[in-house]
Design an enzyme around this catalytic site. Structure first.
Site, PDB file in Angstrom:
ATOM      1  N   LYS A  53     -77.534 -38.222  49.352  1.00 47.90           N
ATOM      2  CA  LYS A  53     -75.937 -38.476  49.562  1.00 47.90           C
ATOM      3  C   LYS A  53     -75.272 -37.459  49.551  1.00 47.90           C
ATOM      4  CE  LYS A  53     -75.794 -41.730  45.683  1.00 47.90           C
ATOM      5  NZ  LYS A  53     -76.104 -42.454  44.604  1.00 47.90           N
ATOM      6  N   GLN A  97     -73.888 -40.672  38.729  1.00 45.91           N
ATOM      7  CA  GLN A  97     -75.420 -41.366  39.120  1.00 45.91           C
ATOM      8  C   GLN A  97     -75.759 -41.454  37.749  1.00 45.91           C
ATOM      9  OE1 GLN A  97     -76.899 -40.872  42.276  1.00 45.91           O
ATOM     10  NE2 GLN A  97     -78.634 -42.519  40.882  1.00 45.91           N
ATOM     11  N   ASP A 120     -68.162 -46.333  44.510  1.00 46.10           N
ATOM     12  CA  ASP A 120     -69.247 -47.293  44.105  1.00 46.10           C
ATOM     13  C   ASP A 120     -69.377 -49.061  43.736  1.00 46.10           C
ATOM     14  OD1 ASP A 120     -71.860 -46.342  44.027  1.00 46.10           O
ATOM     15  OD2 ASP A 120     -72.049 -45.531  42.564  1.00 46.10           O
TER      16      ASP A 120
END
Ligand code: NAP
Length: 287
Positions: A53, A97, A120
């Site tokens: 990422k 994460q 997200d």
């Protein structure tokens, strides 16, 4: 029938080129998009995802902040990091994460992220906006699935779509996005009786279960579109999806390979959500 293989790497490259242009414009206006990625603990797979990422951010000109915290980090410490990032004007997207260590509440952490920086799309407010048809940030993997359909000129309007898998991260949001595009949607889970009776009726099958070979060629109709989100290792240790890719070639109209299908799209949509968030900030400044 000739099966078209949807190349996720090629589409990801194309979309990242256009993101680069948008990032350059934002930077020229003093609003370089910024993404913060927090990882807690030592999960090797998560570390690889985070590294990818951060690398992808650099490629398209997104500023990134990578925060690695030890496994023993308290929930309060993690929430303090999120509060700092929420207040930092250089950061437009915050990603924690998952999975988190067991002593930290995932819900508490996701709820603490500023919904306007929730790249997200997992904050309950953003889940609600998605469910009511006004997504602020569509979750990255399902957004990648929709981008692939669009790029292939597949319009779900009026089609039967079956989503196999009902997780909050993939299955449910994928089903909502397909519904919003006019598909008639069925969501299957591990309790579904006679899965094949559902998948055989589908024009579009999205599989996201983490079960190798769950959907085989006899379970889909001729000419169906198969999007395989699964990311597994088979008995030989090779990466594979949830669908029998080889068996479906020649029967379905489109299929995504694993690797090289949905995977590269997920990070691309994370970058896209971060750029979108920075554009929203830039817009409010120009008013
Ligand atoms: P998850 O949270 O474990 O959810 C799996 C879902 O599949 C659950 O809803 C489960 O049903 C359902 N399921 C399990 N066995 C089934 C069966 N026999 N028949 C029908 N449904 C079944 O997984 P996830 O996070 O959604 O991920 C799914 C897969 O996608 C994994 O392989 C993951 O690695 C992959 N993935 C890939 C990407 C990417 O970028 N390519 C991103 C995210 C995830 P219940 O609800 O009844 O338990």
């Amino acid at each position: 029938m000739e099966t078209r293989i949807i190349d996720g790497n090629a589409l990801a490259r194309k979309l990242r080129e256009s993101l680069k242009t948008r990032t350059t414009q934002l930077t020229a206006g003093g609003n370089t998009p910024g993404l913060a990625v927090i990882i807690v603990g030592e999960n090797p797979a998560s570390k690889i995802y985070v590294r990818n990422k951060v690398k992808a951010c650099a490629e398209v000109g997104i500023h990134s902040e990578h925060i690695e915290l030890p496994e023993a980090t308290s929930e309060a410490d993690l929430l303090a990091h999120i509060a700092r990032l929420n207040a930092d004007p250089r950061i437009h997207g915050i990603l924690v994460q998952l999975p988190l260590p067991k002593h930290i509440s995932t819900d508490a952490v996701l709820n603490a992220i500023d919904p306007k920086k929730d790249a997200d799309g997992f904050h309950p407010m953003n889940v609600g906006l998605l469910a009511t048809g006004n997504p602020r940030f569509a979750p990255c993997t399902p957004a990648g699935v929709m981008a692939m359909l669009e790029d292939e000129g597949i319009n779900p309007w009026g089609m039967n779509a079956v989503v196999v898998g009902a997780s909050n991260i993939v299955g449910k949001p994928a089903a909502l996005l397909l519904l919003q595009k006019g598909a008639t949607v069925t969501i299957c889970n591990s309790k579904t009786r006679d899965l094949a009776s559902h998948t055989r009726a589908a024009d579009i099958v999205v599989v996201a279960t983490g079960k190798v070979n769950l959907v085989t060629a006899d379970m889909v109709k001729e000419g169906a579109v198969v999007i395989d989100v699964g990311m597994n290792r088979n008995a030989e240790g090779k990466l594979c999806g949830d669908a029998d890719y080889q068996g479906m070639l020649g029967k379905v109209s489109h299929i995504t390979p694993v690797p090289g299908g949905v995977g590269p799209m997920t990070i691309t949509m994370l970058l896209a959500n971060t750029v979108l968030s920075a554009e929203r900030v830039a817009k409010t400044q120009s008013r």
